[in-house]
Write a protein that holds these residues in place. Structure first.
Motif, PDB file in Angstrom:
ATOM      1  N   VAL A  42      11.082  58.727  83.333  1.00 51.02           N
ATOM      2  CA  VAL A  42      11.475  59.551  82.175  1.00 51.02           C
ATOM      3  C   VAL A  42      12.207  58.725  81.127  1.00 51.02           C
ATOM      4  N   GLN A  43      12.826  57.613  81.528  1.00 50.04           N
ATOM      5  CA  GLN A  43      13.474  56.727  80.553  1.00 50.04           C
ATOM      6  C   GLN A  43      12.550  55.592  80.111  1.00 50.04           C
ATOM      7  N   PHE A  96      10.165  54.354  75.466  1.00 54.14           N
ATOM      8  CA  PHE A  96      10.054  53.049  74.800  1.00 54.14           C
ATOM      9  C   PHE A  96       8.719  52.381  75.092  1.00 54.14           C
ATOM     10  N   LEU A  97       8.146  52.607  76.265  1.00 57.69           N
ATOM     11  CA  LEU A  97       6.812  52.085  76.540  1.00 57.69           C
ATOM     12  C   LEU A  97       5.816  52.682  75.552  1.00 57.69           C
ATOM     13  N   ARG A  98       5.907  53.978  75.336  1.00 52.81           N
ATOM     14  CA  ARG A  98       5.023  54.662  74.376  1.00 52.81           C
ATOM     15  C   ARG A  98       5.170  54.044  72.994  1.00 52.81           C
ATOM     16  N   ASP A  99       6.406  53.802  72.555  1.00 50.13           N
ATOM     17  CA  ASP A  99       6.645  53.241  71.225  1.00 50.13           C
ATOM     18  C   ASP A  99       6.105  51.818  71.091  1.00 50.13           C
ATOM     19  N   ARG A 142      -3.587  52.339  71.421  1.00 49.46           N
ATOM     20  CA  ARG A 142      -2.311  52.736  70.805  1.00 49.46           C
ATOM     21  C   ARG A 142      -1.957  54.183  71.107  1.00 49.46           C
ATOM     22  N   ASP A 143      -2.956  55.000  71.445  1.00 47.56           N
ATOM     23  CA  ASP A 143      -2.697  56.407  71.766  1.00 47.56           C
ATOM     24  C   ASP A 143      -2.739  56.662  73.277  1.00 47.56           C
ATOM     25  N   ALA A 152      -1.960  58.007  81.744  1.00 45.25           N
ATOM     26  CA  ALA A 152      -2.626  56.702  81.848  1.00 45.25           C
ATOM     27  C   ALA A 152      -1.599  55.572  81.912  1.00 45.25           C
ATOM     28  N   ALA A 153      -0.566  55.653  81.097  1.00 45.16           N
ATOM     29  CA  ALA A 153       0.476  54.623  81.088  1.00 45.16           C
ATOM     30  C   ALA A 153       1.200  54.584  82.436  1.00 45.16           C
TER      31      ALA A 153
END
Length: 167
Positions: A12-13, A17-20, A32-33, A38-39
């Motif tokens: 959750v943390q 930042f991984l997404r960003d 990028r999306d 998946a991540a």
């Protein structure tokens, strides 16, 4: 700050930042999306992988994942990925994670570490890896579509884990 094995509830943390970092499109070859599912699978659930976090009093500021670079006959060479929360950049978190992961990889019996795709314009990462004894074996020209710089090279970087890093 403590570098430790990631726990399931760290996601959750990590995810924000991984997404960003992935959405910025400047350092990883991921779409990028990329979805959270998946991540999570890619980062937290690689076969033979381990995940670490940089924990500053309960706040996850960075993460690293370690795994075999290839299966079977190539499994003695490791690979890893690193992400630091943008708001924590410049605090030595990437270096601390890298040093920890290199020790963990050696302790796990890996003979070397190889990075398959270090974006050549990611100067901070390239400088860090070189300072830790990695060499650029090759650069694949224009292999990465950088959103600002256009086509740039991807470095293949390597370091033996059987010799100590430079001091």
């Amino acid at each position: 700050m403590e570098i430790r094995e990631a726990r399931a509830d760290d996601w959750v943390q990590i995810w924000p930042f991984l997404r960003d970092v992935v959405a910025a499109g400047e350092t990883y070859c991921w779409p990028r999306d990329t979805t959270e599912e998946a991540a999570h699978t890619w980062w937290m659930a690689k076969p033979g992988g381990r995940v670490f976090v940089a924990d500053d009093n309960g706040q996850v500021l960075g993460t690293a994942e370690l795994h075999p670079n290839q299966p079977a006959a190539g499994g003695h060479v490791s690979n890893a990925g690193f992400m630091v929360a943008p708001q924590a950049a410049g605090r030595g978190i990437g270096r601390a994670l890298a040093e920890h992961v290199l020790v963990q990889a050696a302790n796990a019996g890996f003979h070397a570490m190889q990075f398959n795709a270090v974006v050549e314009t990611n100067h901070n990462a390239v400088s860090l890896w070189k300072s830790l004894g990695f060499t650029v074996l090759a650069t694949v020209p224009a292999a990465f579509r950088h959103p600002v710089n256009g086509p740039v090279g991807l470095h293949v970087m390597y370091r033996s884990l059987e010799t100590p890093p430079p001091v």
